[in-house]
Design a protein around this motif. Sequence first.
Motif, mmCIF file in Angstrom:
data_model
loop_
_atom_site.group_PDB
_atom_site.id
_atom_site.type_symbol
_atom_site.label_atom_id
_atom_site.label_comp_id
_atom_site.label_asym_id
_atom_site.label_seq_id
_atom_site.Cartn_x
_atom_site.Cartn_y
_atom_site.Cartn_z
ATOM 1 N N ILE A 41 9.185 -0.582 -2.620
ATOM 2 C CA ILE A 41 9.521 -0.923 -1.334
ATOM 3 C C ILE A 41 10.786 -1.703 -1.345
ATOM 4 N N ARG A 45 0.674 -1.041 0.101
ATOM 5 C CA ARG A 45 -0.143 -0.069 -0.134
ATOM 6 C C ARG A 45 0.893 1.468 -0.062
ATOM 7 N N ASN A 46 2.110 1.148 0.595
ATOM 8 C CA ASN A 46 3.101 2.455 0.533
ATOM 9 C C ASN A 46 3.723 2.614 -0.589
ATOM 10 N N TRP A 47 3.444 2.086 -1.883
ATOM 11 C CA TRP A 47 4.433 1.923 -3.090
ATOM 12 C C TRP A 47 4.428 3.633 -3.437
ATOM 13 N N SER A 48 5.041 4.021 -4.323
ATOM 14 C CA SER A 48 5.228 5.448 -4.465
ATOM 15 C C SER A 48 3.826 5.937 -5.085
#
Length: 900
Positions: free
Chosen positions: A353, A342-345
């Motif tokens: 990541i 979920r925290n990819w760019s």
Amino acid sequence: MKPHYLTPLFSPRNVAVIGASDTPGSVGQAVFANLLAGNFQGKLYPVNLNHRIVGGIAATPSVRLIEGPIDLAVVTTALRGLPAIVKDCGKKGVKAILLAKDFSDSEDVERAAMDEARSLARHYGIRILGPNVLGLMRPVAGFNASNYNSRVKAGNLALVSQSSALCTAMLDWADSKGIGFSSVVSVGEALDVEFGEILDYLIADNFTQGILLHVHHVHDSRRFMSALRAAARTKPVVVVKSGRYEDDVIGVTHSSNMVESGDVFDAALSRAGVLRVATIAQLFTAAKVLAANYRVTGKRLAIVTNGIGPGVLAADSAYMYGVELAKLSAASLDLLNESLPRNWSGSNPVDIIGDASPVRFRTAVKVCLDDPNVDGVLVIFTPQAGTDHLTTAQLMVGLQRESNKPLFLSWLGDAKVSESRELFSKSKCAHFRAPEFAIEVFRNLASYHQNQQLLLQTPGPLEGERLVPDVLSARAVIATAQAEGRSILSERESKAVLAAFNIPVNPTRLAASEDEAVRYAAEIGYPVVLKIDSPDIIYKSDVGGVELNISNEATLRDAYRGIIGRTLQARPEAKIVGISVQPMRKRRFARELMVGVTHDASFGPVITFGAGGIAVEVMQDRALSLPPVNHYLVERMIDKTRIGKILGPFKNMPGIDLEALKNIVLHVSELVCELPEVREMDINPLMADESGVVALDARIIVQPQPQGKPYGHMAIMPYPVHIVHCAMLKDGTTVMIRPVRPEDAQMQQEFVRNLSEESRYNRYMSSIKQLSQSMLVRFTQLDYDREMALAMVRQTDDGEEQLAVARYITDPDNESCEFALEVADSWQGKGIGVTLMQALFDAAREQGLKTMVGEVLAGNKGMLKLMARLGFVVTTHPEDRALTIVTKDLQGEAPVKSLQ
């Protein structure tokens, strides 16, 4: 075709080394030792006045005393004795000489000796390479006629360099990188053999898959461009140039003052379809990537990384190199959102990541490769906890095999990722230690693709619905000025030339007195513009010679006197013809542009386009192109400029009439093609708005030109419109005979499809049903300098129909050519063959060709009968009895004018 005339130089069977020696440190010793050590399969003959044996081989005091034929003589002695050596070689029948000896320009004796030697060589038909050369190497054949003392690996790249010193540096660099060569040629001063001829040989050389050029200057730009374009059609060509700022373009107009010779060279290479690089490292890297068949179709790059820091730095490098970061499609973003943490760019660069697994890498890279908005992908791997560099590398190798888009791999680090780098090398993947190197190569590949598109452009002086220019009227204006000893045309004369080529101009009336200016202003209608008219003043504003927006008679009289007074004060020696009166063009939404022509010492006329007005030289906003140009090339010129960005709708301003602007540049191109006397030209300002384009001011500089071949003043041969003509067949059908154009591809394909199977076999000696795409391009994308195809067409309700086509392609010696003739089955027996072939004879004679040769199937009685009727000598093929050779001597006959 017969063997290339430089074959004795590149592939000799018997070599004499004049000055061969056992003296350590001498050029003769170095060259002869290299030939002995290279496993050369031919015969070597040392020639030495003082020694009977050199290197264990019996020597002779003169090349004339050698028993048996000699193909190549390598001269390592002082150049003062060169005339006598050339004379001996000529009497011996030697066809090529390599001058492996330097000389100093200060030594007038050697210069005179070389001039005499060149004259003798022409008399005997000998070709000379050098002087000031490192030598000539053919590593693939074990032939090393050079004084280079390190090894050169055999490979598939040809290296041609103008500098011996730079050539040794490139060879040393290549050896450290394991790069091999098919040929290494040091051109030196190019006393005789030049780049164009060497390129011609390398085009047909099966050992050469890519060509690397180092160029300092070009002597024969027409031959250079023709050979370069021919080479780039079949093999990657990469060029590095030295001396970019040594030979600036010199002139008096704004166009010339804004141009540097390096810019012209760039424009020439772009039109040739080759890639220019700035350094030796880039030269070999680009060559390796191109030779590995990596290709891109645009400059949109996606970056996939497991470290946001390296990804952002790579994005910065892309911006610096002019590479566009691809905007991923909505479908691609959805797939990435489903597959990545979920925290990819969330955008490009795609940061997947730090703990990215090999499968995660593969998923992200595959999505980017499949995205239609992406032209290439850069993968940056950083070794972190949870990563697997080798498995990730293996998956990337597999992806590259699946995709036709280039994949650039940068595994950061050293020892930890060394195994992955070895895998990339074995798999011939494009991998780089630093991402910026990969981005630079991607930029070069994108430039190469653009240049290849430019290579396909073979425009005529003007395309489409052609408004015929009044060339005779324009030449009359120029002739009048030259008869008066003037090289600078006045504004009125310059506008008359432009108008003759259908370029809209602001009308100009010349007033010899104040009262006459008042009368003209009343006729034109206020407001008006007054300008000084003097052949001695180029820039009128510099002497206060312009007054704008004059609205009444009183203001006009004051302005008239003011212009005369200021001009006399600033330039008292200037001849004042009068004051020109012009209407004041008020255009609320107009943009001020400039179109110009300048002249480069090597490449001839150059067209410039950019921002106009009084700040033209300060803005330095311009783009260049070698003429002739077409719509595609004009669009690229406009897109390269800053002013081009505001020619469309801009804030409250409507877009200009872009088609009208393009036509102006096309008409300028036509003017340059048809008027070789035009040396420089400025149209500034060129006012453009939504209602059209008009030239408000213009200045042309002319120079007498010697009579020569049509378009001989240009580096690129334009469409030869001068040989287009109409004829009438026996049955009264009116036809047009014209050179084939790139736009004729579909018509040519339809013509071949409609031929009978027998006709197709007789022509192509195979049972093809239609032409392949490569053959179609080959038959319609012509270099009229070295080949010609004349189509006979008639006009029908559906457009043009091709009835026949005759073509020839010249041998490299530019003296003979091979021809072919095709006639539609339904039009046989109507005099087409005779009519078209006679037109082809005229074109070949104009090009200076001496002999025309062809092959005809022995069973094709109709074609053999036609050839005999046209004066061909018919002989049996020496190797294939199924074929017949037909030969025609083109000299000594008057050009055929009657086509019946």
